[in-house]
Write a protein that holds these residues in place. Structure first.
Motif, PDB file in Angstrom:
ATOM      1  N   ASP A  40      -2.068  61.238  44.349  1.00 23.45           N
ATOM      2  CA  ASP A  40      -1.333  61.242  43.079  1.00 23.45           C
ATOM      3  C   ASP A  40       0.059  60.671  43.224  1.00 23.45           C
ATOM      4  O   ASP A  40       0.667  60.283  42.251  1.00 23.45           O
ATOM      5  N   SER A  41       0.587  60.648  44.391  1.00 20.59           N
ATOM      6  CA  SER A  41       1.952  60.145  44.571  1.00 20.59           C
ATOM      7  C   SER A  41       2.009  58.647  44.640  1.00 20.59           C
ATOM      8  O   SER A  41       3.076  58.065  44.726  1.00 20.59           O
ATOM      9  N   ALA A  42       0.862  57.991  44.662  1.00 24.00           N
ATOM     10  CA  ALA A  42       0.855  56.535  44.748  1.00 24.00           C
ATOM     11  C   ALA A  42       1.406  55.934  43.479  1.00 24.00           C
ATOM     12  O   ALA A  42       1.258  56.466  42.416  1.00 24.00           O
ATOM     13  N   GLY A  43       1.973  54.777  43.552  1.00 26.02           N
ATOM     14  CA  GLY A  43       2.529  54.115  42.382  1.00 26.02           C
ATOM     15  C   GLY A  43       3.674  53.231  42.785  1.00 26.02           C
ATOM     16  O   GLY A  43       4.011  53.097  43.957  1.00 26.02           O
ATOM     17  N   PRO A  44       4.298  52.562  41.849  1.00 30.15           N
ATOM     18  CA  PRO A  44       5.394  51.662  42.159  1.00 30.15           C
ATOM     19  C   PRO A  44       6.581  52.430  42.696  1.00 30.15           C
ATOM     20  O   PRO A  44       6.823  53.574  42.344  1.00 30.15           O
ATOM     21  N   SER A  45       7.297  51.801  43.555  1.00 27.86           N
ATOM     22  CA  SER A  45       8.463  52.446  44.172  1.00 27.86           C
ATOM     23  C   SER A  45       9.526  52.669  43.131  1.00 27.86           C
ATOM     24  O   SER A  45       9.786  51.814  42.275  1.00 27.86           O
ATOM     25  N   LYS A  46      10.207  53.807  43.139  1.00 28.26           N
ATOM     26  CA  LYS A  46      11.265  54.157  42.195  1.00 28.26           C
ATOM     27  C   LYS A  46      12.608  53.770  42.780  1.00 28.26           C
ATOM     28  O   LYS A  46      12.883  54.031  43.958  1.00 28.26           O
ATOM     29  N   HIS A  47      13.450  53.168  41.947  1.00 26.12           N
ATOM     30  CA  HIS A  47      14.805  52.808  42.348  1.00 26.12           C
ATOM     31  C   HIS A  47      15.759  53.785  41.679  1.00 26.12           C
ATOM     32  O   HIS A  47      15.849  53.832  40.459  1.00 26.12           O
ATOM     33  N   THR A  48      16.482  54.542  42.476  1.00 26.05           N
ATOM     34  CA  THR A  48      17.293  55.646  41.969  1.00 26.05           C
ATOM     35  C   THR A  48      18.766  55.324  42.142  1.00 26.05           C
ATOM     36  O   THR A  48      19.197  54.791  43.169  1.00 26.05           O
ATOM     37  N   CYS A  49      19.544  55.677  41.102  1.00 24.84           N
ATOM     38  CA  CYS A  49      20.998  55.511  41.156  1.00 24.84           C
ATOM     39  C   CYS A  49      21.593  56.646  41.994  1.00 24.84           C
ATOM     40  O   CYS A  49      21.290  57.823  41.768  1.00 24.84           O
ATOM     41  N   GLU A  50      22.475  56.287  42.948  1.00 27.79           N
ATOM     42  CA  GLU A  50      23.051  57.290  43.832  1.00 27.79           C
ATOM     43  C   GLU A  50      24.052  58.192  43.122  1.00 27.79           C
ATOM     44  O   GLU A  50      24.320  59.311  43.564  1.00 27.79           O
ATOM     45  N   LYS A  51      24.615  57.704  41.983  1.00 24.08           N
ATOM     46  CA  LYS A  51      25.662  58.469  41.298  1.00 24.08           C
ATOM     47  C   LYS A  51      25.097  59.484  40.326  1.00 24.08           C
ATOM     48  O   LYS A  51      25.505  60.642  40.310  1.00 24.08           O
ATOM     49  N   CYS A  52      24.155  59.047  39.485  1.00 24.65           N
ATOM     50  CA  CYS A  52      23.642  59.938  38.445  1.00 24.65           C
ATOM     51  C   CYS A  52      22.179  60.320  38.646  1.00 24.65           C
ATOM     52  O   CYS A  52      21.608  61.041  37.814  1.00 24.65           O
ATOM     53  N   LYS A  63      20.408  47.491  39.156  1.00 25.82           N
ATOM     54  CA  LYS A  63      21.658  46.767  39.370  1.00 25.82           C
ATOM     55  C   LYS A  63      22.483  46.705  38.091  1.00 25.82           C
ATOM     56  O   LYS A  63      23.704  46.882  38.103  1.00 25.82           O
ATOM     57  N   GLN A  64      21.813  46.452  36.982  1.00 26.27           N
ATOM     58  CA  GLN A  64      22.528  46.403  35.703  1.00 26.27           C
ATOM     59  C   GLN A  64      23.086  47.773  35.335  1.00 26.27           C
ATOM     60  O   GLN A  64      24.186  47.888  34.785  1.00 26.27           O
ATOM     61  N   HIS A  65      22.346  48.821  35.658  1.00 27.97           N
ATOM     62  CA  HIS A  65      22.821  50.190  35.371  1.00 27.97           C
ATOM     63  C   HIS A  65      24.035  50.540  36.215  1.00 27.97           C
ATOM     64  O   HIS A  65      24.958  51.220  35.747  1.00 27.97           O
ATOM     65  N   ILE A  73      27.210  62.609  33.880  1.00 27.17           N
ATOM     66  CA  ILE A  73      26.412  62.444  32.664  1.00 27.17           C
ATOM     67  C   ILE A  73      27.129  63.134  31.528  1.00 27.17           C
ATOM     68  O   ILE A  73      27.339  64.345  31.567  1.00 27.17           O
ATOM     69  N   ASN A  74      27.538  62.384  30.514  1.00 19.64           N
ATOM     70  CA  ASN A  74      28.258  62.942  29.373  1.00 19.64           C
ATOM     71  C   ASN A  74      27.268  63.210  28.254  1.00 19.64           C
ATOM     72  O   ASN A  74      26.716  62.300  27.662  1.00 19.64           O
ATOM     73  N   VAL A  75      27.038  64.455  27.962  1.00 16.31           N
ATOM     74  CA  VAL A  75      26.027  64.810  26.963  1.00 16.31           C
ATOM     75  C   VAL A  75      26.503  64.570  25.553  1.00 16.31           C
ATOM     76  O   VAL A  75      25.736  64.693  24.613  1.00 16.31           O
ATOM     77  N   ASN A  76      27.765  64.224  25.355  1.00 16.96           N
ATOM     78  CA  ASN A  76      28.276  64.039  23.999  1.00 16.96           C
ATOM     79  C   ASN A  76      28.090  62.625  23.496  1.00 16.96           C
ATOM     80  O   ASN A  76      28.228  62.363  22.323  1.00 16.96           O
ATOM     81  N   LEU A  77      27.814  61.665  24.426  1.00 17.26           N
ATOM     82  CA  LEU A  77      27.691  60.279  24.014  1.00 17.26           C
ATOM     83  C   LEU A  77      26.254  59.963  23.641  1.00 17.26           C
ATOM     84  O   LEU A  77      25.312  60.487  24.249  1.00 17.26           O
ATOM     85  N   PRO A  78      26.045  59.080  22.647  1.00 15.70           N
ATOM     86  CA  PRO A  78      24.694  58.793  22.191  1.00 15.70           C
ATOM     87  C   PRO A  78      23.821  58.150  23.243  1.00 15.70           C
ATOM     88  O   PRO A  78      22.625  58.226  23.172  1.00 15.70           O
ATOM     89  N   GLU A  79      24.429  57.422  24.257  1.00 16.04           N
ATOM     90  CA  GLU A  79      23.582  56.739  25.203  1.00 16.04           C
ATOM     91  C   GLU A  79      22.995  57.673  26.245  1.00 16.04           C
ATOM     92  O   GLU A  79      22.216  57.269  27.089  1.00 16.04           O
ATOM     93  N   THR A  80      23.373  58.954  26.239  1.00 17.47           N
ATOM     94  CA  THR A  80      22.854  59.899  27.212  1.00 17.47           C
ATOM     95  C   THR A  80      21.375  60.130  26.948  1.00 17.47           C
ATOM     96  O   THR A  80      21.001  60.583  25.879  1.00 17.47           O
TER      97      THR A  80
END
Length: 536
Positions: A40-52, A63-65, A73-80
């Motif tokens: 079940d763990s098979a699948g495409p490799s995940k790329h994780t941000c070290e900060k968030c 890279k774009q992120h 993580i600011n829960v008050n902003l709409p992009e959260t």
């Protein structure tokens, strides 16, 4: 066309199919049953941000992120888009109660209609329903912790959250349009049907200077009035439950003016407009200061440094920069100044392209001759706007008003122009702002007899000045209607005609004499002769 062998989806390019296959195969492996023996763990490799710690399927998205990621993580902003993802389904069609599940056995979110569309929880009780154009158009759904049946209590519980949400959007976008809509579930007992109905308000503009408390009260008043009007229609619908409040926020770009834009060559050649070369968003302020602290053109009058020392003379509290046309009236009140704003319009006349002054785009309601400023609002092809100071209105518009090479003197108070400055001075001294028409009101006033009467009702009171006449004769003639016979010839329907059926036959008359004279011999004899007249 390229076909995916797993799900049958078509793609126009092979690279899109290759990218899709990686995800599609991973989903198939993830959904496989345990008996297949697939990990079940098979699948495409995940790329994780070290900060968030946010993960992505593709490295380029990571890279774009990273360029915009700030770590927290600011829960008050709409992009959260974190914390929790739930589902929404708005009940749009009637539901039969006998077929519905018992609410006691269904979770609260399911009873509220959360089933299909994906929502992102911003904070407790606040969800992002949908968004577009990078959150410049967004809809938020707010739930109350309590379940009050009263509209007043329901909106009061959400008051702080709604105001905080709108304030957050204003801080992010500057100028927004806000609308609010209340949803509730209603029951029609005669047909055992329930529906979700809503009561909303129109969009209102909000900015940094807007009183959000007052704005919320306006929304509440409109929603409560429409809710009450619905209940008074005797439609048979009964409120079962108040569900949620949707707040819609749209970013707007009002007509504003900011940094320097060069003047068109035709306007610049007239040397009637001062265009200050600012790099900030205060071109409106610098143009007003240049009107009260003039600098000769030969001393670089278009530089901001000449007016920065006078900036504290103007009160700009509660005004957003760049200043829009809607804020000019507020600026006038704060500084006791009258301002007219004109614009430019391109046209074609006498086989050539021309630029004419139009407007005013904003016309002052309280003209002040000693503290009046005329501004010119120009724009470029990119949609940017810029305020300039009109130093010489006559030189700017004379050629446009008349082909003769003579000056025109425009009155800033009524926009009437004259051929000489003397005529303009006489007009401003005796006519403009002095000659007005006042209509009577319903205020009470005392007449000559001391009675209180409305001043908008005119009555004749000077009876002693009436001119007396020697006598008055009141006469009346009487007739009877007798039928007449006419030949009923064939009439042409295409031509208008009149059919005579009766005629008036006089048979008597009466008169009454009211006179202050004692002897009316001649008049009496005349009337006696009239008595012997026979009518045929």
């Amino acid at each position: 066309m390229f076909l995916c062998s797993v799900c049958g989806k078509l793609f126009s390019y092979k690279r899109n199919l290759t990218r899709h296959t990686k995800i599609c195969n991973a989903d198939q492996i993830k959904n496989a049953t345990p008996q297949t023996g697939v990990n079940d763990s098979a699948g495409p490799s995940k790329h994780t941000c070290e900060k968030c710690l946010k993960s992505f399927n593709r490295k380029d998205n990571l890279k774009q992120h990273r360029r915009i990621c700030k770590g927290a993580i600011n829960v008050n902003l709409p992009e959260t888009k974190n914390l929790e993802t739930v589902s929404l389904k708005r009940t749009s069609s009637p539901t039969n109660i006998n077929q519905a599940e018992s609410e006691s056995s269904v979770p609260k979110r399911a009873r509220l209609g959360f089933n299909n569309e994906h929502l992102v929880m911003q904070e407790e009780g606040v969800y992002l329903v949908n968004t577009s154009y990078k959150n410049r158009i967004a809809t938020y759904r707010l739930l109350s912790k309590k379940d009050p049946i009263s509209v007043n209590d329901f909106l009061a519980n959400l008051r702080e959250k709604i105001i905080s949400l709108v304030r957050c959007q204003i801080e992010r976008f500057g100028n927004v349009k806000v609308g609010m809509e209340l949803f509730g579930r209603f029951l029609l007992q005669t047909k055992e049907v329930q529906e979700t109905k809503s009561f909303g308000s129109r969009f209102r503009e909000a900015s940094q200077g807007t009183d959000l408390e007052e704005l919320f009260d306006q929304f509440t008043t409109i929603i409560k009035r429409r809710f009450q009007e619905f209940n008074e229609k005797d439609s048979g619908w009964t409120l079962q439950q108040l569900l949620h409040v949707d707040v819609r926020v749209n970013k707007i770009n009002p007509l504003k003016a900011s940094s320097y834009i060069p003047l068109p060559k035709e306007i610049e050649a007239k040397r009637a407009v001062l265009n200050i070369q600012n790099t900030d968003q205060k071109c409106f302020v610098w143009s007003v200061l240049a009107a009260f602290h003039p600098v000769p053109r030969t001393q670089n009058a278009n530089r901001v440094q000449n007016y920065q020392s006078f900036e504290q003379e103007l009160d700009v509290s509660g005004i957003d920069f760049p200043i829009s046309l809607k804020q000019v009236s507020k600026f006038e009140q704060l500084n006791n100044i009258s301002i007219n704003v004109y614009g430019l319009e391109k046209g074609y006349k006498h086989d050539r392209n021309i630029i004419e002054v139009v407007g005013p785009l904003y016309f002052t309601r309280s003209h002040k001759a000693d503290r009046h400023v005329n501004l010119l609002l120009i724009s470029d092809d990119s949609g940017n706007n810029h305020y300039c100071l009109i130093r010489n209105m006559s030189r700017l518009i004379s050629q446009q008003l008349s082909g003769k090479q003579h000056s025109k003197f425009l009155c800033d108070g009524c926009l009437v122009y004259f051929s000489s400055d003397i005529k303009l001075e006489n007009h401003q001294k005796y006519d403009c702002g002095h000659v007005v028409v006042e209509t009577p009101s319903d205020n009470l006033k005392k007449n000559k007899y001391g009675e209180n009467i409305p001043e908008n009702i005119l009555k004749f009171t000077n009876f002693e000045r009436k001119l007396k006449v020697p006598f008055v004769v009141y006469a009346d003639f009487e007739t009877i209607l007798e039928p007449i016979q006419t030949e009923q010839n064939e009439l042409d329907p295409e031509i208008s005609y009149t059919v005579k059926t009766h005629q008036h036959v006089p048979y008597s008359f009466a008169y009454y004499i009211n006179s202050i004279l004692i002897i009316l011999s001649r008049f009496s004899r005349l009337l006696e002769d009239l008595m012997h007249i026979k009518f045929s």
